[in-house]
Design a protein around this motif. Sequence first.
Motif, PDB file in Angstrom:
ATOM      1  N   HIS A   1       0.856  -1.170   0.000  1.00  0.00           N
ATOM      2  CA  HIS A   1       0.000   0.000   0.000  1.00  0.00           C
ATOM      3  C   HIS A   1       0.898   1.227   0.000  1.00  0.00           C
ATOM      4  CE1 HIS A   1      -3.514  -2.484   0.943  1.00  0.00           C
ATOM      5  NE2 HIS A   1      -2.705  -3.138   1.750  1.00  0.00           N
ATOM      6  N   GLU A   2       0.286   2.365  -0.115  1.00  0.00           N
ATOM      7  CA  GLU A   2       1.083   3.591  -0.102  1.00  0.00           C
ATOM      8  C   GLU A   2       1.278   4.076   1.329  1.00  0.00           C
ATOM      9  OE1 GLU A   2      -0.252   6.383  -2.998  1.00  0.00           O
ATOM     10  OE2 GLU A   2      -0.275   4.860  -4.570  1.00  0.00           O
ATOM     11  N   ASP A   3       0.714   5.220   1.662  1.00  0.00           N
ATOM     12  CA  ASP A   3       1.006   5.839   2.956  1.00  0.00           C
ATOM     13  C   ASP A   3       0.018   5.428   4.041  1.00  0.00           C
ATOM     14  OD1 ASP A   3      -1.180   7.179   2.001  1.00  0.00           O
ATOM     15  OD2 ASP A   3      -0.478   9.161   2.607  1.00  0.00           O
TER      16      ASP A   3
ATOM     17  N   LYS B   1       3.832  -1.484   7.985  1.00  0.00           N
ATOM     18  CA  LYS B   1       4.081  -0.037   7.901  1.00  0.00           C
ATOM     19  C   LYS B   1       3.863   0.454   6.465  1.00  0.00           C
ATOM     20  CE  LYS B   1       5.833   1.217  11.950  1.00  0.00           C
ATOM     21  NZ  LYS B   1       5.285   2.351  12.666  1.00  0.00           N
ATOM     22  N   PRO B   2       3.761   1.784   6.279  1.00  0.00           N
ATOM     23  CA  PRO B   2       3.589   2.321   4.934  1.00  0.00           C
ATOM     24  C   PRO B   2       4.678   1.818   3.970  1.00  0.00           C
ATOM     25  CG  PRO B   2       3.238   4.051   6.543  1.00  0.00           C
ATOM     26  CD  PRO B   2       3.753   2.854   7.288  1.00  0.00           C
ATOM     27  N   PHE B   3       4.243   1.448   2.771  1.00  0.00           N
ATOM     28  CA  PHE B   3       5.091   1.013   1.665  1.00  0.00           C
ATOM     29  C   PHE B   3       5.721  -0.363   1.861  1.00  0.00           C
ATOM     30  CE2 PHE B   3       5.016   5.656   1.675  1.00  0.00           C
ATOM     31  CZ  PHE B   3       4.453   5.896   0.430  1.00  0.00           C
TER      32      PHE B   3
ATOM     33  N   GLU C   1       1.481 -18.448   7.141  1.00  0.00           N
ATOM     34  CA  GLU C   1       2.769 -17.786   6.992  1.00  0.00           C
ATOM     35  C   GLU C   1       2.537 -16.389   6.444  1.00  0.00           C
ATOM     36  OE1 GLU C   1       5.267 -20.194   4.482  1.00  0.00           O
ATOM     37  OE2 GLU C   1       5.848 -21.466   6.165  1.00  0.00           O
ATOM     38  N   MET C   2       3.105 -15.411   7.134  1.00  0.00           N
ATOM     39  CA  MET C   2       3.033 -14.008   6.719  1.00  0.00           C
ATOM     40  C   MET C   2       4.388 -13.624   6.169  1.00  0.00           C
ATOM     41  SD  MET C   2       0.773 -11.453   7.017  1.00  0.00           S
ATOM     42  CE  MET C   2       0.695  -9.689   6.882  1.00  0.00           C
ATOM     43  N   THR C   3       4.377 -12.965   5.019  1.00  0.00           N
ATOM     44  CA  THR C   3       5.608 -12.455   4.430  1.00  0.00           C
ATOM     45  C   THR C   3       5.535 -10.937   4.440  1.00  0.00           C
ATOM     46  OG1 THR C   3       5.848 -14.402   3.020  1.00  0.00           O
ATOM     47  CG2 THR C   3       7.067 -12.431   2.367  1.00  0.00           C
ATOM     48  N   VAL C   4       6.544 -10.311   5.030  1.00  0.00           N
ATOM     49  CA  VAL C   4       6.642  -8.854   5.075  1.00  0.00           C
ATOM     50  C   VAL C   4       8.036  -8.478   4.591  1.00  0.00           C
ATOM     51  CG1 VAL C   4       6.576  -6.788   6.520  1.00  0.00           C
ATOM     52  CG2 VAL C   4       4.987  -8.670   6.977  1.00  0.00           C
ATOM     53  N   ASN C   5       8.090  -7.678   3.518  1.00  0.00           N
ATOM     54  CA  ASN C   5       9.370  -7.237   2.942  1.00  0.00           C
ATOM     55  C   ASN C   5      10.328  -8.401   2.691  1.00  0.00           C
ATOM     56  OD1 ASN C   5       8.570  -4.556   2.897  1.00  0.00           O
ATOM     57  ND2 ASN C   5       9.377  -4.154   4.933  1.00  0.00           N
ATOM     58  N   GLY C   6       9.796  -9.501   2.188  1.00  0.00           N
ATOM     59  CA  GLY C   6      10.617 -10.654   1.835  1.00  0.00           C
ATOM     60  C   GLY C   6      10.935 -11.589   2.980  1.00  0.00           C
ATOM     61  N   GLU C   7      10.578 -11.236   4.201  1.00  0.00           N
ATOM     62  CA  GLU C   7      10.816 -12.096   5.363  1.00  0.00           C
ATOM     63  C   GLU C   7       9.531 -12.843   5.695  1.00  0.00           C
ATOM     64  OE1 GLU C   7      11.684 -11.753  10.155  1.00  0.00           O
ATOM     65  OE2 GLU C   7      12.119 -10.019   8.891  1.00  0.00           O
ATOM     66  N   THR C   8       9.621 -14.179   5.760  1.00  0.00           N
ATOM     67  CA  THR C   8       8.454 -15.017   6.033  1.00  0.00           C
ATOM     68  C   THR C   8       8.578 -15.637   7.406  1.00  0.00           C
ATOM     69  OG1 THR C   8       8.214 -15.500   3.678  1.00  0.00           O
ATOM     70  CG2 THR C   8       7.117 -16.997   5.206  1.00  0.00           C
ATOM     71  N   ARG C   9       7.443 -15.637   8.139  1.00  0.00           N
ATOM     72  CA  ARG C   9       7.438 -16.299   9.443  1.00  0.00           C
ATOM     73  C   ARG C   9       6.077 -16.920   9.675  1.00  0.00           C
ATOM     74  NH1 ARG C   9       6.915 -13.072  14.892  1.00  0.00           N
ATOM     75  NH2 ARG C   9       5.741 -14.927  15.337  1.00  0.00           N
TER      76      ARG C   9
END
Length: 119
Positions: free
Chosen positions: A57-59, A91-93, A72-80
Amino acid sequence: MIVRNYLETSPNLQNAHDGIGDIRNVFLFGEQDFETPLRFVIYSEIEPGDSIGIHRHEDNEEVYVILEGTGEMTVNGETRAVKQGDVLLNKPFWSHGLVNTSEAVLKILVFEVGKTKSS
């Protein structure tokens, strides 16, 4: 007082951000319901093997609350691995996605907040 019950509302089936399968969504509240930058509250059910595709998403910020199940959740390429009781902040972006890796339905609440109230 405004009360909406996600168990008593008919869900909509929709693909979520080019993920696998269709997600059952109950749109509980939208921007029109709030006087603050809170944009929406959605209850979702994700079947085993299905997913919310990786997206960004944007802001704005999103909070995912895992009510039942695992995945499994992936955030910015990190999966856990995530489980019942986990609360995740995007967070934004940041890029993020969620897959149900279990044999049971994954049930979540998602809140989105913008930096400013949309007009």
